[in-house]
Motif scaffolding. Structure first.
Motif, PDB file in Angstrom:
ATOM      1  N   ALA A   1      -6.556 -20.478 -11.728  1.00  0.00           N
ATOM      2  CA  ALA A   1      -6.224 -21.194 -10.507  1.00  0.00           C
ATOM      3  C   ALA A   1      -6.552 -22.941 -11.151  1.00  0.00           C
ATOM      4  O   ALA A   1      -6.166 -23.424 -10.613  1.00  0.00           O
TER       5      ALA A   1
ATOM      6  N   VAL B   1     -12.928 -24.306  -8.358  1.00  0.00           N
ATOM      7  CA  VAL B   1     -11.849 -24.809  -9.719  1.00  0.00           C
ATOM      8  C   VAL B   1     -12.680 -26.057 -10.128  1.00  0.00           C
ATOM      9  O   VAL B   1     -11.970 -26.377 -11.390  1.00  0.00           O
TER      10      VAL B   1
ATOM     11  N   GLN C   1      -3.128 -23.699 -12.947  1.00  0.00           N
ATOM     12  CA  GLN C   1      -2.154 -23.953 -12.022  1.00  0.00           C
ATOM     13  C   GLN C   1      -2.085 -24.887 -11.757  1.00  0.00           C
ATOM     14  O   GLN C   1      -1.010 -25.922 -10.974  1.00  0.00           O
ATOM     15  N   ARG C   2      -3.235 -25.518 -10.815  1.00  0.00           N
ATOM     16  CA  ARG C   2      -3.690 -27.284 -10.438  1.00  0.00           C
ATOM     17  C   ARG C   2      -3.656 -27.853 -11.940  1.00  0.00           C
ATOM     18  O   ARG C   2      -3.033 -29.279 -11.890  1.00  0.00           O
TER      19      ARG C   2
ATOM     20  N   ASP D   1      -8.857 -14.679 -12.153  1.00  0.00           N
ATOM     21  CA  ASP D   1      -8.431 -15.674 -11.112  1.00  0.00           C
ATOM     22  C   ASP D   1      -8.948 -16.662 -11.195  1.00  0.00           C
ATOM     23  O   ASP D   1      -7.560 -17.474 -10.694  1.00  0.00           O
ATOM     24  N   LEU D   2      -9.845 -17.228 -10.987  1.00  0.00           N
ATOM     25  CA  LEU D   2     -10.469 -18.734 -11.660  1.00  0.00           C
ATOM     26  C   LEU D   2     -10.238 -18.975 -12.440  1.00  0.00           C
ATOM     27  O   LEU D   2      -9.403 -20.357 -11.783  1.00  0.00           O
TER      28      LEU D   2
ATOM     29  N   ARG E   1     -12.996 -23.217  -2.239  1.00  0.00           N
ATOM     30  CA  ARG E   1     -12.301 -22.937  -3.227  1.00  0.00           C
ATOM     31  C   ARG E   1     -11.699 -24.196  -4.776  1.00  0.00           C
ATOM     32  O   ARG E   1     -12.471 -23.714  -5.819  1.00  0.00           O
TER      33      ARG E   1
ATOM     34  N   TYR F   1     -13.962 -15.751  -2.814  1.00  0.00           N
ATOM     35  CA  TYR F   1     -12.837 -16.498  -3.392  1.00  0.00           C
ATOM     36  C   TYR F   1     -11.397 -16.393  -4.724  1.00  0.00           C
ATOM     37  O   TYR F   1     -10.948 -16.766  -4.183  1.00  0.00           O
ATOM     38  N   PHE F   2     -12.487 -15.809  -5.697  1.00  0.00           N
ATOM     39  CA  PHE F   2     -12.031 -14.949  -6.419  1.00  0.00           C
ATOM     40  C   PHE F   2     -11.926 -14.086  -7.179  1.00  0.00           C
ATOM     41  O   PHE F   2     -13.458 -13.587  -7.301  1.00  0.00           O
TER      42      PHE F   2
END
Length: 177
Positions: A50, A6, A53-54, A46-47, A2, A40-41
């Motif tokens: 992520a 990202v 968020q990172r 969604d990716l 994952r 994963y996404f």
């Protein structure tokens, strides 16, 4: 795996921009299969969420570190005016214009961060009637920092030295409590 996706998406956004990102390219950059990306996404949104968020997590770590410095107001200014993440921030803003879920996440995180910045600056400012509002200081500093980074990247630097002198004078005047 994952995290590799990202990492790849973040690198592509910073290097190529929002128009250059695709599931195929992210998978290729991560050296993984495209089908695995969708394991994963569920979606590209969604990716991208992520990635946002990172970026926000890293920003909070830098923010906390700045507050722990001997001169936290100066450290906060240096954090805001650091050009190292400017390209990625610009591309995430561009993505936000086209993807509602990403925009909502960016705006929500930005509001939380602005509130945290304002509270921190408020706690650091001297208490007197002549001190400007913490919210105003944060807004002006963030806007100026963004403009300085953006214009410098374009090669436009007229007025920058004067603006930086004003910032320096304010930092000297607003020594923390």
């Amino acid at each position: 795996m994952r995290a590799r996706f990202v990492d790849a998406a973040e690198a592509i956004l910073a290097e190529v921009g929002e128009h250059g990102i695709s599931a195929r390219l992210v998978a290729q950059r991560a050296e993984l299969k495209t089908q695995l990306l969708y394991y994963y996404f569920r979606t590209m949104d969604d990716l991208l969420l992520a990635v946002v968020q990172r970026v926000n997590e890293r920003r909070m770590v830098r923010f906390e570190a700045a507050l722990a410095e001997p001169e936290p107001l100066r450290a906060l200014w240096e954090m805001m005016s650091d050009p190292s993440n400017a390209a990625l921030a610009a591309e995430l803003s561009a993505v936000a214009h086209h993807r509602e879920a990403v925009r909502d996440e960016i705006v929500s995180a930005a509001r939380e961060f602005r509130t945290a910045q304002t509270r921190a600056v408020e706690a650091l400012l001297p208490v007197d009637a002549a001190t400007p509002s913490a919210g105003g200081i944060v807004m002006i500093a963030a806007s100026l920092a963004r403009m300085l980074v953006s214009e410098t990247a374009l090669g436009l630097t007229e007025g920058h030295a004067d603006a930086l002198l004003i910032v320096e004078e304010m930092l000297q005047r607003l020594k923390p409590r």
